[in-house]
Motif scaffolding. Structure first.
Motif, PDB file in Angstrom:
ATOM      1  N   GLY A 321       0.787  -1.184   0.142  1.00  0.00           N
ATOM      2  CA  GLY A 321      -0.110   0.006  -0.065  1.00  0.00           C
ATOM      3  C   GLY A 321       0.869   1.230   0.044  1.00  0.00           C
ATOM      4  O   GLY A 321       0.268   2.211   0.100  1.00  0.00           O
ATOM      5  N   GLU A 322       2.298   1.421   0.008  1.00  0.00           N
ATOM      6  CA  GLU A 322       3.048   2.504  -0.139  1.00  0.00           C
ATOM      7  C   GLU A 322       2.887   3.231  -1.481  1.00  0.00           C
ATOM      8  O   GLU A 322       2.619   2.629  -2.330  1.00  0.00           O
ATOM      9  N   LYS A 323       3.000   4.463  -1.218  1.00  0.00           N
ATOM     10  CA  LYS A 323       2.898   5.429  -2.420  1.00  0.00           C
ATOM     11  C   LYS A 323       4.266   5.600  -2.782  1.00  0.00           C
ATOM     12  O   LYS A 323       5.109   5.879  -1.971  1.00  0.00           O
ATOM     13  N   VAL A 324       4.436   5.606  -4.492  1.00  0.00           N
ATOM     14  CA  VAL A 324       5.624   5.693  -4.689  1.00  0.00           C
ATOM     15  C   VAL A 324       5.643   6.665  -6.071  1.00  0.00           C
ATOM     16  O   VAL A 324       4.506   6.644  -6.611  1.00  0.00           O
ATOM     17  N   PRO A 325       6.678   7.568  -6.282  1.00  0.00           N
ATOM     18  CA  PRO A 325       6.606   8.652  -7.310  1.00  0.00           C
ATOM     19  C   PRO A 325       6.472   7.953  -8.481  1.00  0.00           C
ATOM     20  O   PRO A 325       7.110   6.965  -8.887  1.00  0.00           O
ATOM     21  N   VAL A 326       5.929   8.247  -9.690  1.00  0.00           N
ATOM     22  CA  VAL A 326       5.856   7.986 -11.101  1.00  0.00           C
ATOM     23  C   VAL A 326       6.483   8.859 -11.961  1.00  0.00           C
ATOM     24  O   VAL A 326       6.443  10.006 -12.029  1.00  0.00           O
ATOM     25  N   PHE A 327       7.540   8.110 -12.975  1.00  0.00           N
ATOM     26  CA  PHE A 327       8.394   8.925 -13.766  1.00  0.00           C
ATOM     27  C   PHE A 327       7.717   8.519 -15.112  1.00  0.00           C
ATOM     28  O   PHE A 327       7.131   7.388 -15.363  1.00  0.00           O
ATOM     29  N   ILE A 328       8.280   9.144 -16.116  1.00  0.00           N
ATOM     30  CA  ILE A 328       8.125   8.517 -17.415  1.00  0.00           C
ATOM     31  C   ILE A 328       9.866   8.334 -17.815  1.00  0.00           C
ATOM     32  O   ILE A 328      10.723   9.285 -17.366  1.00  0.00           O
ATOM     33  N   GLY A 329      10.156   7.526 -18.550  1.00  0.00           N
ATOM     34  CA  GLY A 329      11.528   7.046 -19.136  1.00  0.00           C
ATOM     35  C   GLY A 329      11.485   6.209 -20.487  1.00  0.00           C
ATOM     36  O   GLY A 329      10.695   5.311 -20.706  1.00  0.00           O
ATOM     37  N   ASP A 330      12.432   6.942 -21.298  1.00  0.00           N
ATOM     38  CA  ASP A 330      12.522   6.344 -22.529  1.00  0.00           C
ATOM     39  C   ASP A 330      13.074   4.834 -22.560  1.00  0.00           C
ATOM     40  O   ASP A 330      12.974   4.123 -23.647  1.00  0.00           O
ATOM     41  N   TYR A 331      13.486   4.371 -21.552  1.00  0.00           N
ATOM     42  CA  TYR A 331      13.798   3.017 -21.754  1.00  0.00           C
ATOM     43  C   TYR A 331      12.990   1.985 -21.156  1.00  0.00           C
ATOM     44  O   TYR A 331      13.062   0.727 -21.326  1.00  0.00           O
ATOM     45  N   VAL A 332      11.566   2.465 -21.050  1.00  0.00           N
ATOM     46  CA  VAL A 332      10.543   1.631 -21.217  1.00  0.00           C
ATOM     47  C   VAL A 332       9.787   1.756 -22.471  1.00  0.00           C
ATOM     48  O   VAL A 332       9.389   2.971 -22.885  1.00  0.00           O
ATOM     49  N   LEU A 333       9.205   0.491 -22.959  1.00  0.00           N
ATOM     50  CA  LEU A 333       8.642   0.429 -24.309  1.00  0.00           C
ATOM     51  C   LEU A 333       7.214   0.213 -24.062  1.00  0.00           C
ATOM     52  O   LEU A 333       6.908  -0.741 -23.369  1.00  0.00           O
ATOM     53  N   TYR A 334       6.286   1.014 -24.484  1.00  0.00           N
ATOM     54  CA  TYR A 334       5.053   0.610 -24.373  1.00  0.00           C
ATOM     55  C   TYR A 334       4.347  -0.667 -25.128  1.00  0.00           C
ATOM     56  O   TYR A 334       3.707  -1.305 -24.594  1.00  0.00           O
ATOM     57  N   GLY A 335       5.100  -1.228 -26.213  1.00  0.00           N
ATOM     58  CA  GLY A 335       4.845  -2.402 -26.894  1.00  0.00           C
ATOM     59  C   GLY A 335       5.408  -3.479 -26.337  1.00  0.00           C
ATOM     60  O   GLY A 335       5.239  -4.533 -26.498  1.00  0.00           O
ATOM     61  N   TYR A 336       6.320  -3.105 -25.185  1.00  0.00           N
ATOM     62  CA  TYR A 336       7.000  -4.303 -24.482  1.00  0.00           C
ATOM     63  C   TYR A 336       6.264  -4.704 -22.962  1.00  0.00           C
ATOM     64  O   TYR A 336       6.219  -3.478 -22.241  1.00  0.00           O
ATOM     65  N   GLY A 337       5.992  -5.645 -22.689  1.00  0.00           N
ATOM     66  CA  GLY A 337       5.252  -5.921 -21.471  1.00  0.00           C
ATOM     67  C   GLY A 337       4.046  -5.152 -21.448  1.00  0.00           C
ATOM     68  O   GLY A 337       2.927  -5.206 -22.261  1.00  0.00           O
TER      69      GLY A 337
END
Length: 822
Positions: A321-337
């Protein structure tokens, strides 16, 4: 003295004779074993061939020639992969229709390959731009469509503004077009895809069945990127109205989930807008714009530092239930996973660096022994024992993963999952020079396949084929071609105006060679059972995740459709190393350092060039051109010519004595070594063996009467048969000179005598007090007592033993004899 070897004269003499006799024509004798050797489908560029290209073509020719002499039916064909961007771009540059430039370039390639006497069966030549060929490329498209493996979808695709077409992920390198090297960008278009992802597991699993270089297998496995893990649902909280959104993440290390201190979304993730705080909007939009310029390969590179921007919102960890900050990063691909990842700095090296850079928390939840390690200096990435992980603390990572997945499923917050990096194959191209996609769009019926009896859908002959900047193919502007009738309802309809990626043509060409003139099917099924799969496939490693993957995919589709009885198209794969210029730089027209076969054949002859290409170095390794080495090989060719022409072996004397035994032994040793070396692509060592045999024969001719014996004639015949695949002109000319009938290339390959390889005598050094005093020849199987008697009988040794006491005698069988005296 015999006249010098005139390479040009000999080439002009034998080339037409071989063609007239059909030397390279494929035999279909089903009683003999088959050998199907194939070079990667070449694109005939306007620059023609350099000597570097011969590192591919000469070796396959040599192996094919040897196999033919060994009694195999050999299929070694050649054709042209002439559709696609390179051909069209060249035509635009030259201001000539691509059909004209393609034919001209293919003719030049054919001429150059014939110049170095690559023995292709030219009666089977194919060209991917021939309607009789691409009719069947279209037929295969419809096969995939019928099986639910071809579909159209809209999305952001790579767009090359210079080539003015969409590119597949594999065709973008470091943010640039693989062909013209221009910076690429993303463009939203409706495109055709092949569902290669349906075959991901089989594409990995079946790599075990083929003899391919390990690095190519690993490249394909990495590109497919199978991961077994878990999906867990975090909840993102809107910074504006507090509304919560499900954010599923995929992880292979769910055991670390209590250590999550931030999460990252792909820039393309649909929740980015909803989770972005107004104060962060400008920075987020700028980051997204920048990420669209990078290829997926660049974004996934582990060598680059992770970057990102804080959205100004939080997500809730489903486990604690912990809150963690949300980033965007280009090392994450929307089409993968899922397009979102959890970040665990304590247990991932790149997350650790990211957390340090942005001042984020680092929470340790896995340790080697279940005890806290204190402040971490680096991430601990191994499995271990869980701490600070609630009810899962104290469990090993392996056990925790199992129980955590069960907990997710029980609480309906996630599940176990298998993930892949592989994306479906984008097949559409907005260009003229390609096989038209055989689909008709009807307002009433939707997408309608072109009926088989209406194939091929031919490219119209147009003068203006430059692509536009509107994202549409030049074909879209040809109303008389586009407008047609629906095959289903007969109403007005429109043809699909995209053409197929050139890799579609090369995904099945190996099948067309077996029946290239057949017009009722892409290939004859019974003939395919005999010839396929390809036994030896040779070409550059740069096609590891494109052509090779696509051809394997199409083969599996054909297998499932009952068209073929094999699951892998290429049994054995070999990749040649690049040839560099003499100074170690890459050969290029701009550097004016390209060496062509034409100039080398004119200067030294085809035989010397072929042999030098093979002798340069290990086949798979990068090598540099050497003018001195080329001259050296020319000298070797002339030495062989002089040796045999001056000593044709016309005598009938009987060979006796040690010299005869030595010649017989080295002859059979060479047969065995060369046979093995050529089969294993060790061409440089094969030529070294042939040089040794040549030198031994030169020495024998000078010192003995062996040149007038039957043994000499046998040695000469053997040398020429072994040289025939490598230096075909030299071998044929000398074969005729020594009075042998028929062509040397139609003789049987020599077979070694295993008994001849057994040495009957051996030369051993004799030492006295560590100093060499003599070398004596002994029977190879002599015992210690016999060796001592022979050594003591040597006059040279006796001088150092006289009047001395032998303290110790040492005999190392087949190695040495030693006396210690005082």
């Amino acid at each position: 003295m015999a006249e010098r070897y005139d390479a040009q004269k000999v080439q002009a003499k034998w080339s037409p004779k071989w063609r007239e006799m059909g030397l390279y024509k494929t035999s279909e004798d089903r009683s003999r074993p088959k050998f199907y050797c194939l070079d990667f489908f070449p694109y005939p560029s306007g620059n023609g061939l350099s000597v570097g290209h011969l590192r591919n073509y000469v070796p396959t020719d040599v192996v094919s020639r040897m196999k033919r002499m060994q009694g195999f039916n050999v299929l070694h064909p050649m054709g042209w992969d002439a559709f696609g961007l390179p051909a069209e771009n060249f035509a635009i540059k030259m201001g000539v229709h691509p059909a004209v430039t393609t034919e001209k370039n293919a003719s030049n390639y054919r001429r150059q390959l014939s110049l170095v006497e690559c023995g292709y069966d030219w009666s089977r030549e194919i060209n991917s731009t021939d309607p009789g060929y691409y009719k069947w490329t279209q037929w295969f498209f419809l096969l995939l469509h019928k099986r639910g493996l071809a579909y159209k979808a809209t999305g952001a695709q790579w767009w090359c503004p210079d080539c003015r077409t969409i590119l597949a992920n594999e065709q973008v390198e470091q943010g640039c077009c693989w062909r013209c090297e221009s910076q690429v960008e993303k463009k939203d278009l409706n495109q055709w895809f092949f569902k290669i992802t349906e075959y991901a597991d089989r594409l990995i699993e079946d790599l075990k069945t083929v003899d391919w270089p390990d690095r190519i297998k690993k490249m394909q496995e990495h590109w497919i990127g199978k991961s077994i893990g878990a999906e867990a649902n975090f909840k993102g909280i809107s910074p504006i109205d507090g509304e919560q959104y499900a954010i599923p993440i995929f992880t292979t290390r769910v055991d670390t989930i209590f250590g999550v201190t931030f999460m990252t979304l792909a820039p393309e993730h649909p929740l980015v807008e909803k989770l972005t705080h107004p104060d962060n909007k400008a920075a987020v939009e700028a980051y997204i714009a920048d990420s669209r310029k990078k290829s997926e390969i660049d974004r996934l590179s582990t060598e680059k530092e992770k970057t990102g921007v804080n959205l100004g919102s939080f997500a809730i960890n489903p486990f604690n239930g912990e809150k963690v900050p949300v980033f965007i990063g280009d090392y994450v691909l929307y089409g993968y996973g899922t397009g979102a990842v959890m970040a665990v700095p304590a247990h991932d090296e790149r997350d650790f660096a990211f957390a340090k850079k942005y001042g984020l928390a680092i929470k340790e939840v896995i340790t080697p022994d279940g005890k806290p390690q204190g402040e971490l200096q680096q991430a601990y990435t191994e499995y271990g024992t869980l701490i600070e992980s609630g009810q899962f603390s104290g469990l090993t990572s392996e056990k925790a993963i199992e129980k955590m997945i069960a907990w997710l499923e029980e609480n309906k917050l996630g599940s176990g999952r298998v993930n892949y990096k592989l994306r479906d194959w984008l097949i559409s191209r907005q260009r003229y020079w390609g096989a038209p996609i055989p689909i008709i769009h009807c307002d009433s019926c939707g997408e309608v396949p072109v009926p088989d009896d209406q194939l091929p859908v031919k490219l119209p002959d147009i003068k203006e084929f430059k692509p536009g900047s509107d994202g549409k193919s030049p074909l879209a502007a040809i109303s008389e071609w586009v407008n047609t009738t629906c095959p289903k309802c007969g109403k007005p309809a429109r043809r699909e105006t995209d053409t197929m990626d050139g890799f579609a043509c090369s995904s099945w060409y190996f099948l067309r060679f077996i029946s290239p003139k057949l017009d009722t099917a892409p290939f004859d099924a019974e003939t395919a059972k005999f010839w396929l799969p390809v036994d030896l496939y040779v070409g550059g490693a740069e096609h590891a995740v494109m052509h090779l993957l696509y051809a394997r995919f199409w083969t599996k589709v054909m297998y499932d459709a009952g068209l073929v009885n094999f699951i892998e198209p290429f049994s054995q794969l070999r990749n040649q190393g690049m040839m560099l210029a003499a100074d170690g730089s890459k050969m290029s027209k701009s550097k004016n350092n390209v060496i062509t076969p034409d100039e080398m054949v004119e200067k030294y002859g085809a035989d010397a060039l072929r042999a030098f290409i093979l002798f340069l170095g290990t086949f798979e390794f990068e090598v540099s051109w050497s003018d001195e080495g080329m001259r050296g090989m020319h000298r070797f060719v002339n030495r062989v010519y002089d040796l045999i022409s001056e000593n044709p072996g016309n005598g009938s004397g009987k060979a006796e004595g040690k010299e005869a035994e030595d010649l017989y032994r080295i002859m059979h040793r060479t047969i065995k070594a060369v046979s093995n070396d050529l089969a294993n692509f060790s061409f440089n060592t094969a030529i070294a063996r042939l040089m040794e045999l040549t030198n031994a024969m030169i020495d024998a001719a000078k010192k003995t009467q062996l040149a007038s014996t039957t043994l000499w004639r046998e040695a000469a015949q053997t040398l020429l048969r072994l040289l025939a695949p490598i230096t075909p002109f030299l071998a044929e000319e000398l074969w005729e000179q020594i009075g042998e009938k028929g062509s040397v290339h139609q003789q049987t390959w020599p077979v070694h005598d295993e008994k001849a390889l057994v040495e009957s005598t051996i030369t051993l050094p004799v030492q006295v007090n560590g100093k060499l005093r003599d070398q004596i020849e002994l029977p190879v199987d002599i015992d210690e007592a016999g060796a001592r008697r022979a050594a003591e009988a040597s006059e040279k040794v006796q001088k150092h033993l006289e009047g001395k006491q032998i303290v110790k005698f040492i005999y190392v069988a087949k190695r040495m004899i030693s006396f210690v005296v005082k």
